[in-house]
Design a protein around this motif. Structure first.
Motif, short mmCIF file in Angstrom:
data_model
loop_
_atom_site.label_atom_id
_atom_site.label_comp_id
_atom_site.label_asym_id
_atom_site.label_seq_id
_atom_site.Cartn_x
_atom_site.Cartn_y
_atom_site.Cartn_z
N HIS A 157 54.59 31.50 -20.67
CA HIS A 157 55.53 31.88 -21.72
C HIS A 157 55.30 33.34 -22.13
O HIS A 157 56.25 34.13 -22.21
N ALA A 158 54.03 33.69 -22.38
CA ALA A 158 53.72 35.07 -22.79
C ALA A 158 54.00 36.06 -21.67
O ALA A 158 54.47 37.18 -21.92
N ARG A 159 53.75 35.66 -20.43
CA ARG A 159 53.98 36.55 -19.29
C ARG A 159 55.46 36.90 -19.16
O ARG A 159 55.84 38.06 -19.01
N ARG A 160 56.31 35.87 -19.21
CA ARG A 160 57.76 36.11 -19.05
C ARG A 160 58.30 36.98 -20.18
O ARG A 160 59.06 37.93 -19.95
N HIS A 161 57.91 36.68 -21.42
CA HIS A 161 58.45 37.43 -22.56
C HIS A 161 57.87 38.85 -22.62
O HIS A 161 58.58 39.78 -23.02
N THR A 162 56.61 39.02 -22.24
CA THR A 162 56.03 40.36 -22.20
C THR A 162 56.73 41.21 -21.15
O THR A 162 57.03 42.39 -21.38
N TYR A 163 56.97 40.64 -20.00
CA TYR A 163 57.66 41.36 -18.93
C TYR A 163 59.05 41.80 -19.38
O TYR A 163 59.47 42.94 -19.15
N ALA A 164 59.77 40.89 -20.05
CA ALA A 164 61.12 41.23 -20.51
C ALA A 164 61.07 42.26 -21.64
O ALA A 164 61.86 43.21 -21.66
N PHE A 165 60.13 42.10 -22.58
CA PHE A 165 60.05 42.99 -23.74
C PHE A 165 59.71 44.42 -23.31
O PHE A 165 60.23 45.39 -23.88
N THR A 166 58.85 44.57 -22.32
CA THR A 166 58.44 45.90 -21.85
C THR A 166 59.32 46.39 -20.71
O THR A 166 59.02 47.43 -20.10
N GLU A 167 60.38 45.65 -20.39
CA GLU A 167 61.31 46.00 -19.30
C GLU A 167 60.57 46.19 -17.99
O GLU A 167 60.82 47.13 -17.23
N GLY A 168 59.65 45.29 -17.73
CA GLY A 168 58.95 45.27 -16.45
C GLY A 168 57.75 46.19 -16.35
O GLY A 168 57.11 46.24 -15.29
N ARG A 169 57.40 46.90 -17.42
CA ARG A 169 56.28 47.84 -17.34
C ARG A 169 54.93 47.14 -17.52
O ARG A 169 53.90 47.73 -17.20
N GLN A 170 54.91 45.94 -18.05
CA GLN A 170 53.65 45.22 -18.27
C GLN A 170 53.81 43.80 -17.76
O GLN A 170 54.64 43.04 -18.24
N ARG A 171 52.97 43.44 -16.77
CA ARG A 171 53.04 42.12 -16.14
C ARG A 171 51.70 41.42 -16.30
O ARG A 171 50.77 41.69 -15.55
N PRO A 172 51.58 40.54 -17.28
CA PRO A 172 50.32 39.80 -17.45
C PRO A 172 49.96 39.03 -16.18
O PRO A 172 50.83 38.56 -15.44
N SER A 173 48.66 38.91 -15.93
CA SER A 173 48.19 38.27 -14.71
C SER A 173 47.21 37.16 -15.03
O SER A 173 46.69 37.06 -16.14
N ALA A 174 46.96 36.31 -14.05
CA ALA A 174 46.04 35.19 -14.23
C ALA A 174 45.26 34.98 -12.95
O ALA A 174 45.78 35.17 -11.85
N GLU A 175 43.99 34.61 -13.10
CA GLU A 175 43.16 34.21 -11.97
C GLU A 175 42.70 32.78 -12.21
O GLU A 175 41.93 32.51 -13.12
N ILE A 176 43.23 31.84 -11.43
CA ILE A 176 42.92 30.42 -11.60
C ILE A 176 42.62 29.86 -10.22
O ILE A 176 43.49 29.81 -9.36
N LEU A 177 41.37 29.48 -10.01
CA LEU A 177 40.99 28.96 -8.70
C LEU A 177 41.49 27.54 -8.49
O LEU A 177 41.98 27.20 -7.43
N GLU A 178 41.39 26.73 -9.53
CA GLU A 178 41.78 25.33 -9.39
C GLU A 178 42.33 24.84 -10.73
O GLU A 178 41.64 24.89 -11.74
N VAL A 179 43.57 24.39 -10.73
CA VAL A 179 44.20 23.96 -11.98
C VAL A 179 44.26 22.45 -12.06
O VAL A 179 43.77 21.82 -12.97
N GLY A 180 44.90 21.82 -11.04
CA GLY A 180 45.11 20.37 -11.12
C GLY A 180 45.96 20.05 -12.33
O GLY A 180 46.92 20.72 -12.63
N ALA A 181 45.58 19.02 -13.07
CA ALA A 181 46.23 18.74 -14.35
C ALA A 181 45.53 19.61 -15.38
O ALA A 181 44.38 19.36 -15.74
N ASP A 182 46.21 20.67 -15.83
CA ASP A 182 45.61 21.67 -16.70
C ASP A 182 44.89 21.00 -17.87
O ASP A 182 45.52 20.37 -18.73
N PRO A 183 43.55 21.09 -17.95
CA PRO A 183 42.80 20.36 -18.99
C PRO A 183 42.66 21.12 -20.30
O PRO A 183 42.10 20.60 -21.25
N VAL A 184 43.12 22.38 -20.35
CA VAL A 184 42.91 23.20 -21.55
C VAL A 184 44.15 23.13 -22.43
O VAL A 184 45.12 23.87 -22.24
N VAL A 185 44.15 22.22 -23.38
CA VAL A 185 45.25 22.10 -24.33
C VAL A 185 44.98 23.03 -25.50
O VAL A 185 43.99 22.88 -26.21
N LEU A 186 45.86 24.01 -25.71
CA LEU A 186 45.66 25.00 -26.77
C LEU A 186 46.37 24.61 -28.05
O LEU A 186 45.98 25.04 -29.13
#
Length: 549
Positions: free
Chosen positions: A270-299
């Motif tokens: 969600h933050a990646r898509r909106h940041t990309y749109a807000f900055t008109e493509g100048r800022q692209r958040p990134s992620a490094e995830i080796l193994e997700v499966g059923a994402d266990p981190v509920v925020l």
């Protein structure tokens, strides 16, 4: 602490029991009533967060940041909120004395002592300047600029990202997330020494390795921008841009599968898509995830119903591809999208090229990694018919044993076995024909020969699009027979040896099923010729067409 208190109370109750004081008694078990709710709470996984906002700096070379402290406080409010994050403990470090290098490391280690259970949820967040500098070995490293970091002594006073990541990897929790709202581009929330900035200006973009190391299993590292880009604060939002939309996602907007909870990957997407749109493509958040499966981190929120099916990928191999479902564009990877259950036509495209087009039947609550479609679409096994040459390396062996000779080979290659970056290669090769030995100048001794070799190798494999390159150790059994019919000698000689060596090969996929490939190997063996033993090297090289299945 709760475990220790419970144990002490049980022991004290047993020791104070009257039955244990009876004459002649050796003690006994004492029934202790324990509230089931209290016991359940004592063993329940905890939700812990450490949020760091570095806004002020002792060295005037570092420009103060307007919203870093506010970023940490705003995210803390979302995580503490019982209706959103419902975290048990959230600690914010924002005052100058709390954001020194030593204070941050001490807080991380204290959090590690608290988060002792594998199912604890741990979130670590940093909003600060980032910078680059060369360490004592001359290697270019990334640093988090702490309050006490000195512009002219960055390696000695700032916090190395490698050390920060090392501390993070030592957490016992399997459900951990680190968010870096910082950058190392030389602008925005970043500042580079002038001499380094001049050096970087002369190097092409993409020269450096990606800035975030491989994540440990089931851990996630999110960055507010991609390598070489700028993380920005915004006066209108009064936050770091990525952090603003990350918090917005925790309000429920990021719950793409409508299960009632916002997971870490949902919030980041969600933050990646909106940041990309807000900055008109100048800022692209990134992620490094080796193994997700059923994402266990509920925020945020609670999983209170079965969610819609999800398609996702955070594999760097698929970066930049577009996910289409039933002909409709859903998202650009990395990321994910929720889809209606049932049979769906899934496509991965880049421009006009279609990498994958598959019909999948996906059920409620299912999460389908798009890499699985790749493994199903592109077979990982190949059987190749090859032709080539067999030869001893040194001239003496070619003259006295066997000259360079043609042979045929069959090669079976199993990709991603036994590990993702390894392959298993089995080959069977042989040849038969007539040759001549040249034992002295002007002499020629004709003979017939039969050669047969059986080899096995475990090479490391590198892949780029349709091209694969592999190299590694190989062992082989070699059988060689020579038959002579001359006036001086009539008979046969046989050699059989096991040989160690190395091999290498390349493969180019022509289509889904066909490929061109070539392979070579260099082996060392020991043979006895005319009663004398000698170590000799032999090699082979083949090329051919293979079928993938």
């Amino acid at each position: 602490m709760k475990h220790l208190l419970f144990t002490l109370l049980t022991v004290l109750a047993a020791c104070a029991s009257p039955s244990s004081l009876d004459k002649g008694s050796k003690g006994g078990l004492v029934s202790v009533k324990v509230d089931e709710g209290a016991l359940s709470n004592a063993y329940a996984p905890r939700r812990l967060a450490l949020l760091v906002g570095v806004s002020q700096f002792q060295d005037e070379q570092w420009r103060d940041l307007r919203y870093s402290s506010k970023d940490a406080e705003d995210l803390a409010a979302a995580l503490r909120d019982p209706k959103r994050g419902h975290f048990d403990h959230v600690r914010v470090l924002s005052r100058p004395e709390q954001t020194t290098r030593a204070s941050i490391l001490a807080a991380l280690r204290e959090l590690r002592r608290e988060a002792t259970r594998p199912d604890d949820v741990v979130v670590v967040y940093f909003s600060a300047h980032g910078t680059l500098a060369r360490d004592g070995k001359g290697e270019l490293k990334r640093y988090l600029v702490t309050t006490d970091a000195e512009y002219r002594a960055i390696p000695q006073t700032a916090l190395p990202m490698d050390e920060l990541k090392s501390e993070f990897d030592q957490f016992p929790s399997r459900r951990r997330l680190m968010v870096l709202a910082t950058c190392h581009s030389g602008s925005g929330k970043s500042l580079l020494p002038r001499e380094l900035e001049a050096e970087l200006a002369g190097i092409k973009a993409g020269f450096y390795a990606r800035p975030i190391e491989e994540s440990s299993r089931t851990s996630m590292v999110f960055a507010a921008c991609d390598w070489g880009e700028t993380a920005r604060e915004d006066e209108g939002l009064k936050n770091d841009i990525y952090t603003h939309f990350l918090i917005d996602g925790l309000n429920g907007a990021a719950d793409r599968n409508f299960d009632g909870a916002v997971t870490a990957t949902e919030a980041h997407d969600h933050a990646r898509r909106h940041t990309y749109a807000f900055t008109e493509g100048r800022q692209r958040p990134s992620a490094e995830i080796l193994e997700v499966g059923a994402d266990p981190v509920v925020l945020s929120g609670h999983i209170n119903r079965t969610g819609r099916p999800e398609l996702f990928s955070y594999n760097p191999r698929l970066d930049g591809f577009t996910l289409k479902v039933d002909g409709e564009t859903r998202t650009e990877l990395p990321g994910g999208a929720a889809v209606p259950p049932g049979k769906r036509t899934v496509e991965l495209t880049k421009g006009s090229d279609v990498l994958v087009r598959e019909v999948v039947d996906i059920a409620e609550g299912e999460r389908l990694p798009l890499e699985r479609l790749l493994s199903e679409t592109f077979p990982r096994r190949s059987l190749t018919l090859m032709g080539g040459m067999f030869s001893f390396v040194d001239a003496r062996s070619r003259n006295e044993l066997l000259p360079a000779s043609p042979e045929l080979a069959v090669v079976l290659r199993l990709e991603e076995r036994p590990l993702p970056d390894l392959s298993l290669v089995f080959d069977l090769s042989g040849g038969r024909g007539q040759q001549s030995l040249h034992l002295a100048p002007g002499t020629s001794v004709p003979f017939t020969y039969t050669s047969l070799s059986l080899g096995a190798a475990v090479p490391y494999t590198w892949k780029w699009e349709r091209f694969s390159l592999y190299a590694g150790p190989r062992v082989a059994a070699l059988f060689l027979q020579r038959s002579f019919q001359t006036e001086a000698f009539t008979g046969a000689q046989q050699y059989f040896t096991f040989s160690p060596g190395v091999m290498g090969g390349v493969a180019w996929r022509l289509s889904e099923r066909l490929e061109l490939s070539a392979q070579t190997q260099l082996m060392v063996t020991y043979v006895v010729v005319d009663g004398q033993g000698q170590a000799v090297g032999f090699s082979g090289g083949w090329a051919g067409v293979g079928y993938r299945f």
